[in-house]
Design a protein around this motif. Structure first.
Motif, PDB file in Angstrom:
ATOM      1  N   GLU A   1       0.824  -1.211   0.000  1.00  0.00           N
ATOM      2  CA  GLU A   1       0.000   0.000   0.000  1.00  0.00           C
ATOM      3  C   GLU A   1       0.857   1.260   0.000  1.00  0.00           C
TER       4      GLU A   1
ATOM      5  N   LEU B   1       0.761   4.163  -2.716  1.00  0.00           N
ATOM      6  CA  LEU B   1       0.323   5.513  -2.335  1.00  0.00           C
ATOM      7  C   LEU B   1       1.383   6.546  -2.712  1.00  0.00           C
TER       8      LEU B   1
ATOM      9  N   ILE C   1       1.271   7.099  -6.420  1.00  0.00           N
ATOM     10  CA  ILE C   1       0.119   7.918  -6.817  1.00  0.00           C
ATOM     11  C   ILE C   1       0.384   9.380  -6.462  1.00  0.00           C
TER      12      ILE C   1
ATOM     13  N   PHE D   1       0.313   6.043 -11.772  1.00  0.00           N
ATOM     14  CA  PHE D   1      -0.808   5.149 -11.509  1.00  0.00           C
ATOM     15  C   PHE D   1      -0.283   3.939 -10.756  1.00  0.00           C
ATOM     16  N   ALA D   2      -1.094   3.433  -9.835  1.00  0.00           N
ATOM     17  CA  ALA D   2      -0.625   2.286  -9.054  1.00  0.00           C
ATOM     18  C   ALA D   2      -1.798   1.504  -8.495  1.00  0.00           C
ATOM     19  N   GLN D   3      -1.518   0.236  -8.236  1.00  0.00           N
ATOM     20  CA  GLN D   3      -2.476  -0.637  -7.544  1.00  0.00           C
ATOM     21  C   GLN D   3      -1.736  -1.281  -6.378  1.00  0.00           C
ATOM     22  N   ALA D   4      -2.451  -1.570  -5.307  1.00  0.00           N
ATOM     23  CA  ALA D   4      -1.916  -2.432  -4.254  1.00  0.00           C
ATOM     24  C   ALA D   4      -3.050  -3.309  -3.775  1.00  0.00           C
ATOM     25  N   PHE D   5      -2.773  -4.581  -3.608  1.00  0.00           N
ATOM     26  CA  PHE D   5      -3.836  -5.474  -3.136  1.00  0.00           C
ATOM     27  C   PHE D   5      -3.247  -6.694  -2.445  1.00  0.00           C
ATOM     28  N   PRO D   6      -4.007  -7.241  -1.489  1.00  0.00           N
ATOM     29  CA  PRO D   6      -3.529  -8.432  -0.784  1.00  0.00           C
ATOM     30  C   PRO D   6      -3.834  -9.691  -1.588  1.00  0.00           C
TER      31      PRO D   6
ATOM     32  N   ARG E   1      -6.976  13.966  -6.163  1.00  0.00           N
ATOM     33  CA  ARG E   1      -6.574  12.634  -6.635  1.00  0.00           C
ATOM     34  C   ARG E   1      -5.712  12.004  -5.556  1.00  0.00           C
TER      35      ARG E   1
ATOM     36  N   HIS F   1     -10.778  -4.487  -2.160  1.00  0.00           N
ATOM     37  CA  HIS F   1      -9.541  -4.474  -1.389  1.00  0.00           C
ATOM     38  C   HIS F   1      -8.380  -3.869  -2.179  1.00  0.00           C
ATOM     39  N   MET F   2      -8.702  -3.139  -3.236  1.00  0.00           N
ATOM     40  CA  MET F   2      -7.678  -2.581  -4.114  1.00  0.00           C
ATOM     41  C   MET F   2      -7.364  -1.145  -3.706  1.00  0.00           C
ATOM     42  N   VAL F   3      -6.077  -0.840  -3.562  1.00  0.00           N
ATOM     43  CA  VAL F   3      -5.674   0.557  -3.385  1.00  0.00           C
ATOM     44  C   VAL F   3      -5.349   1.090  -4.767  1.00  0.00           C
ATOM     45  N   GLU F   4      -5.991   2.158  -5.159  1.00  0.00           N
ATOM     46  CA  GLU F   4      -5.734   2.744  -6.477  1.00  0.00           C
ATOM     47  C   GLU F   4      -6.073   4.231  -6.449  1.00  0.00           C
ATOM     48  N   PRO F   5      -5.690   4.970  -7.485  1.00  0.00           N
ATOM     49  CA  PRO F   5      -5.973   6.410  -7.453  1.00  0.00           C
ATOM     50  C   PRO F   5      -7.459   6.698  -7.624  1.00  0.00           C
TER      51      PRO F   5
END
Lengths: 97, 183, 397
Positions: free
Chosen positions: B19, B23, B26, B31-36, C4, C174-178
């Motif tokens: 995460e 963060l 971003i 652009f980014a994703q984080a997920f378990p 954002r 559960h996704m962290v994204e912009p």
């Protein structure tokens, strides 16, 4: 007569099938359902009013002299007043033809 | 696009690592994703977390199966998890270990370029607990250069509040002290 | 100005509901929706949102409370998933038929058994008949936007229906994204205060939810059918206004690179984003293929769909649920309904993918696309198929 038609076309139905007229249950003459009705023995009545409280139709009122009276237009003859009466002064009497 | 996979145990903060780096990316305008790894959380059980970072919108929503970089938060995880699984051709692995890169490569048949750091020791000294997620990020940032170091420090401040100082110190020490194999 | 920010999508949804200044939230936590209501309860407890948060004992109670809140004229929000949605089932019909505006987000999850907490569409697809407006989000931003638009749509005097925002459990929740999170002021400009058409008011009493005798039930159902079907026009109008206010465009049926494509893949939800990446890849290889996705699921946007697939020869349908022993996946059934009897209707290759959290990746799209190519080349249309099943849907090859 009720303001809302009992059998409207779908276009004329109230939003969410709501009943918009307060107290419209008065159009249901539940007295027609009765085969026997309550009769009070006023000598035994203690004027407590429990019959009026428990009447599911709300058709029993207390008269000016303190005794109960049922509106036979709406009394459907359920006999709940008979069961609830503390003084055992109400009896169910068969309707006459 | 950079794809990352974190190996840890439930409770060690692998998800937080993923995460924090997303963060920071971003915040940097990327652009980014984080997920378990989706499922019930169980403290102590081996877990994975994932992150993707790119300059354009990321639409891929599959699990990360060919990571460019792998982070191993706990040296003992190497016994039970195959951290090299699917590692991309030029991939790298950032491993928490007090041993040398050659030693662990030999023992666990590790693939890719190795970056080693004794994160347990650093975390113990700086944070007072052996929770290595923020420490390992220091080594990861050093190895990949994907995020500006200062932006990650900012994220650490936001996330940890009064506990931030220790985490930032640990992060910075790992950045300086990690051993980076030449590519 | 909207900021954002990187956020977990569930948290963003809770923030969106808060930005909508909801009055009542009645909810029960269930994976993978938990973070939504957990965060909302924090927002309320912190005093950042003046709302009643009702921690109920079950989802049946949650939806019942929501009906009560909406009947009283409160802007109402809830969230659930899977078994929780199933437990709400009987009350969902009531909310719709009482014409109670509210927004519910559903973090789509499979139904047990076997016990599964992972993503597919079996929860929402078994609730198609409840009479709610139903929309699907494909990413976090869309989920946030749908919550904001959802309240406006749900409360519109021409609509007055509960609305369900579907977003994929885990894959999105559960996704962290912009996320670009509109401010409360920006939302207020787009979403005026809720003025209920009718509500429970002791000074102006009405009865909600009376018995519907056989003499009126059919008419009540017809009124519900009309309400949902005719929510289409105002919904499109509101989507247009949303675009004007926030700059993001939404359509009842979304398309991606459908120009001159003979084969189209049809789906909804988060896997469509992965599919876009796949389309980009195969388009680069010179293959003409595109995507069509349902944004609006109830009312079913029949004309938009027909327009979106016009010219295509084969449709590869990717359902995330199916009816055992029945006619296959629900989306494929409804597409057949839309195209039955039409001249030159495209052939339909029906597949079911991504059940109970099974990852849907490029190789699955490749496989479905190959099936479509065979059909385009004249091969017989195969029966519906769980393409990811070990052992083969119709036995071992």
């Amino acid at each position: 007569m009720p303001k809302q038609s009992p059998s409207p076309d779908w276009q004329d139905m109230a939003l969410g099938t709501a009943i918009t007229e307060p107290g419209s249950a008065k159009y249901q003459r539940t007295g027609d359902w009765r085969s026997s009705g309550p009769v009070w023995d006023l000598d035994k009545c203690i004027k407590c009013g429990v019959c009026a409280v428990f009447c599911p139709e709300g058709c029993i009122t207390m008269r000016a002299d303190g005794y109960p009276e049922a509106d036979m237009e709406y009394c459907k003859g359920c006999a709940i007043c008979v069961c609830e009466c503390w003084a055992v002064c109400i009896s169910m009497v068969e309707e006459k033809e | 696009m950079l794809e990352l996979r974190f190996h840890g145990r439930g409770g060690q903060g692998a998800v937080t690592s993923a995460e924090l780096i997303a963060l920071a990316a971003i915040a940097q305008g990327k652009f980014a994703q984080a997920f378990p790894s989706f499922g019930p959380e169980r403290r102590g059980a081996p877990v994975m977390a994932f992150a993707r970072i790119d300059d354009k919108q990321i639409r891929n929503r599959t699990a990360v199966s060919n990571p460019d970089a792998v982070v191993v938060l706990d040296p003992h995880i190497l016994h039970i998890a195959n951290s090299s699984d699917g590692l991309s051709k030029d991939g790298l692995q950032v491993v928490n270990t007090m041993r040398s890169a050659d030693e662990i490569r030999e023992e666990y048949n590790l693939k890719g370029r190795l970056i080693t750091v004794d994160a347990n020791h650093i975390a113990e000294q700086e944070i007072g607990r052996v929770i290595t997620n923020t420490t390992m990020l220091g080594a990861l940032i050093r190895a990949t250069g994907v995020i500006e170091r200062e932006l990650l420090v900012d994220e650490l401040k936001v996330r940890f509040g009064r506990l931030a100082e220790g985490n930032i110190n640990a992060f910075n020490r790992a950045y300086e002290e990690c051993c980076v194999e030449k590519g | 100005m909207a900021e954002r920010k990187g956020m977990e999508v569930s948290i963003a949804i809770a923030e969106a509901a808060s930005a909508c200044d909801v009055d009542c939230i009645a909810a029960y936590p269930i994976t993978p929706q938990t973070h939504v209501v957990e965060h909302l309860s924090e927002i309320v407890a912190d005093g950042d949102l003046d709302a009643e948060f009702i921690p109920v004992e079950s989802e049946h109670a949650a939806m019942s409370c929501c009906c009560g809140c909406a009947s009283a004229g409160a802007r109402t929000f809830t969230a659930t998933a899977s078994q929780g949605l199933a437990l709400m089932h009987e009350i969902l019909f009531i909310a719709a038929n009482l014409r109670l505006p509210m927004v519910m987000v559903v973090a789509n999850r499979s139904l047990s058994g076997p016990i599964s907490i992972w993503n597919d569409h079996s929860d929402v697809m078994t609730e198609r008949d409840v009479g709610w407006v139903q929309v699907f989000a494909e990413n976090g931003q869309e989920a946030v936007d749908m919550v904001i638009m959802g309240h406006r749509i749900s409360e519109d005097k021409r609509i007055l229906l509960p609305l369900m925002v579907n977003f994929d459990g885990f894959i999105l929740s559960h996704m962290v994204e912009p996320i670009e999170m509109p401010t409360r002021e920006e939302v207020k400009k787009f979403l005026p205060d809720f003025e209920p058409q009718q509500r429970l008011d002791i000074d102006d009493p009405i009865t909600m939810g009376p018995v519907g005798m056989p003499v009126v039930y059919t008419e009540a159902k017809m009124a519900a059918e009309w309400a949902v079907r005719n929510s289409y026009e105002p919904m499109v109008e509101i989507m247009g206004e949303f675009e004007k206010e926030f700059g993001r465009k939404y359509k009842p049926v979304e398309t991606y690179r459908t120009d001159d494509a003979e084969i189209l893949l049809i789906m909804m939800g988060g896997i469509a984003e992965t599919a876009m990446t796949w389309v980009d890849k195969v388009r680069d290889e010179g293959v003409k293929v595109g995507l069509v996705r349902f944004r609006m699921w109830r009312p079913l946007p029949v004309d938009d769909f027909k327009k979106a697939i016009a010219g295509a020869k084969v449709l590869g349908v990717l359902d995330r649920h199916f009816s055992p022993g029945g006619p296959g996946g629900p989306m494929a059934q409804e597409i057949k309904y839309m195209l039955y009897g039409q001249d030159h209707a495209p052939k339909i290759v029906e597949t079911v993918v991504g059940l109970g959290g099974r990852d849907v990746n490029f190789s699955d799209f490749d496989q479905i696309f190959d099936r479509c190519k065979e059909v385009l080349g004249g091969a017989p249309i195969p029966p519906f198929e769980l393409i990811q099943v070990r052992g083969g849907h119709y036995g071992k090859a």
